[in-house]
Write an enzyme that holds these catalytic residues in place. Structure first.
Site: not given
Ligand code: 9WN
Length: 471
Positions: A60-61, A203, A205, A438
């Site tokens: 989704w990024d 997303g 998490d 972030e």
């Molecule tokens: C695991 C990349 C991603 C986002 C997620 C966010 C975070 C990852 C992590 O970073 O998740 O997929 O390692 O924490 O929660 O929304 O896509 O930016």
């Protein structure tokens, strides 16, 4: 969920044909700063979310990033989306991480070895790596919210033309397959909503939205001896999930992986199955975007409109709680809705056909002391009045740019322009003061997590451009 990459391949300068910055010195500086973040995070084939924390491509990024690149380098927006969809699985799922073979396993956990179960195949039934199609990149086996049709549509809208039509033609069947997978394999209850099989699929998490469903998953700390966390080696553990929750995350991922990422009979065996209002609202928004794309590529938009309407109805029927005035996640293993008031419960605002009663309720929530927007502060990820609101911990309080950008669009969609403007002022104020982080502290506005974060920069560009046509 983690990383350590320090490699930098900052090629790919900002496209000189990109639209120029909006007027005003401050905005000019912000615009250039955002473009510089996206330039530095471009690898030549795709954009990483962050050079330091997330060295691969995230699903989704990539969609949010395309929204910003559409303003400054549409060619890179298309390349990014292609790069992601080249790793789409035969069943239509788009993996949440596509791994960069040039990044070592040490640089992020869980990496390709974890998701592949030690094997070398990207997914069950895939051609061997390096077969005729060229190198197949390894991926995770779970998904993320389908924001890509919206990203593709907005990229076309900002820069229509022959190239854009050709890109839409390439993407359209793949976007349809992505939606089809979510509408069939993941409609576990047959009620029109997709279930997620892991909190990471949302997303959001570490959101409190998952706490109730996670409580039923054993927190087997032994799994952390087999798989060492990396996140807490790099970021303060007070910002990250607890060991208990992390053990649960790995247990759920292993359960799905060890059954070949199959979706048949999920209800009977999988430890985590939840309907998320944010995920499904974005699926509905994707169908609306697909209807617009269909018109451009000569396909029939009607089925997309019909499916979008079905999703909105199912969301209201199944996930709206008239008492809280918000949408809540539903645990399919127990049938219960979680009482937690989380920001994914506001996201159905992006749906133009959301009934007026729900729109009013969500707009009231956006302005309430629980989530209240001011010119200084956007919407936090969790209810400020909750006893466990935490201003630092991942998705349990801090402000996230992508969610607020979606809410900004939702407010505009429903004609709440003044509130949308307040939210935009607050978002731009955050990055002006703290940089393209972030996420942000929900009181002080201090930047947390990774600096130079791609979707923050990309969506700031869209806010700065403030396009009249929302798409
Ligand atoms: C695991 C990349 C991603 C986002 C997620 C966010 C975070 C990852 C992590 O970073 O998740 O997929 O390692 O924490 O929660 O929304 O896509 O930016």
């Amino acid at each position: 969920m983690f990383h350590l990459a320090k490699h930098a391949r900052a090629d790919g300068p900002t496209d000189p044909t990109g639209t120029s910055a909006p007027a005003g010195d401050l905005d000019e500086a912000l615009w250039r700063g955002a473009a510089a973040v996206l330039d530095a995070n471009w690898t030549g084939t795709h954009t990483v979310p962050s050079r330091t924390l997330y060295p691969h491509q995230w699903s989704w990024d990539a969609a949010f990033i395309s929204v910003g690149l559409a303003h400054i380098a549409p060619d890179r927006a298309w390349r990014d989306l292609r790069s992601l969809f080249e790793a789409q699985w035969p069943d239509g799922r788009v993996p949440h991480i596509v791994f960069d073979p040039n990044v070592t396993e040490r640089d992020y956990f869980p990496g390709p070895t974890f998701w592949g179960g030690g094997g070398t195949q990207p997914y069950p039934g895939a051609p061997p790596t390096g077969a005729q199609r060229g190198p197949v990149r390894l991926s995770s086996g779970i998904v993320q919210p389908p924001v890509h049709a919206l990203g593709a549509w907005l990229t076309w809208l900002r820069r229509p033309g022959e190239t854009a039509v050709a890109e839409l033609r390439w993407l359209y069947p793949r976007l349809v397959a992505q939606q089809e997978y979510l509408a069939t394999a993941r409609d576990v209850d047959g009620a029109g909503l997709s279930a997620i099989v892991h909190p990471w699929e949302s997303g959001l998490d570490n959101s409190p939205a998952w706490d109730q469903a996670l409580a039923a998953v054993p927190a087997d700390l032994a799994v952390l001896h087999r798989y060492a966390r990396r996140d807490t080696q790099v970021v303060s553990s007070t910002h990250r999930p607890t060991d208990e929750d992390y053990a649960r995350y790995l247990t759920i991922a292993l359960s799905y992986r060890d059954r070949g990422y199959r979706d048949a009979d999920l209800a009977g065996r999988h430890p985590f199955l939840v309907e998320c209002p944010g995920f499904n609202a974005l699926r509905g928004a994707a169908e609306r975007a697909l209807a617009r794309i269909a018109e451009v590529v000569g396909a029939d938009p009607a089925p997309h409109r019909a499916r979008a309407a079905t999703i909105t109805r199912a969301l209201v029927d199944r996930l709206f709680d008239p008492e809280s005035g918000l949408f809540h996640v539903r645990d399919l293993r127990t049938g219960r809705r979680s009482p937690a008031r989380c920001v994914n419960g506001l996201l159905p605002l992006v749906l133009p056909d959301l009934p007026q009663a729900q729109v009013s309720s969500l707009v009231a929530a956006v302005s309430s002391p629980r989530f209240g927007v001011s010119e200084r502060m956007p919407v936090p990820s969790y209810d400020r009045l909750a006893a466990d609101f935490d201003p630092y911990r991942y998705w349990r309080g801090p402000v996230w740019f992508n969610i607020n950008w979606l809410l900004w669009r939702g407010l505009r969609t429903h004609g709440h322009d003044a509130l949308a403007d307040t939210l935009r002022t607050a978002l731009l104020g955050l990055v002006r003061d703290a940089g393209y982080h972030e996420y942000f502290h929900p009181d002080s506005g201090a930047g947390i997590g990774s600096p130079a974060f791609s979707w923050t920069a990309a969506l700031a560009l869209d806010l700065l451009a403030k396009p009249d046509d929302l798409g």
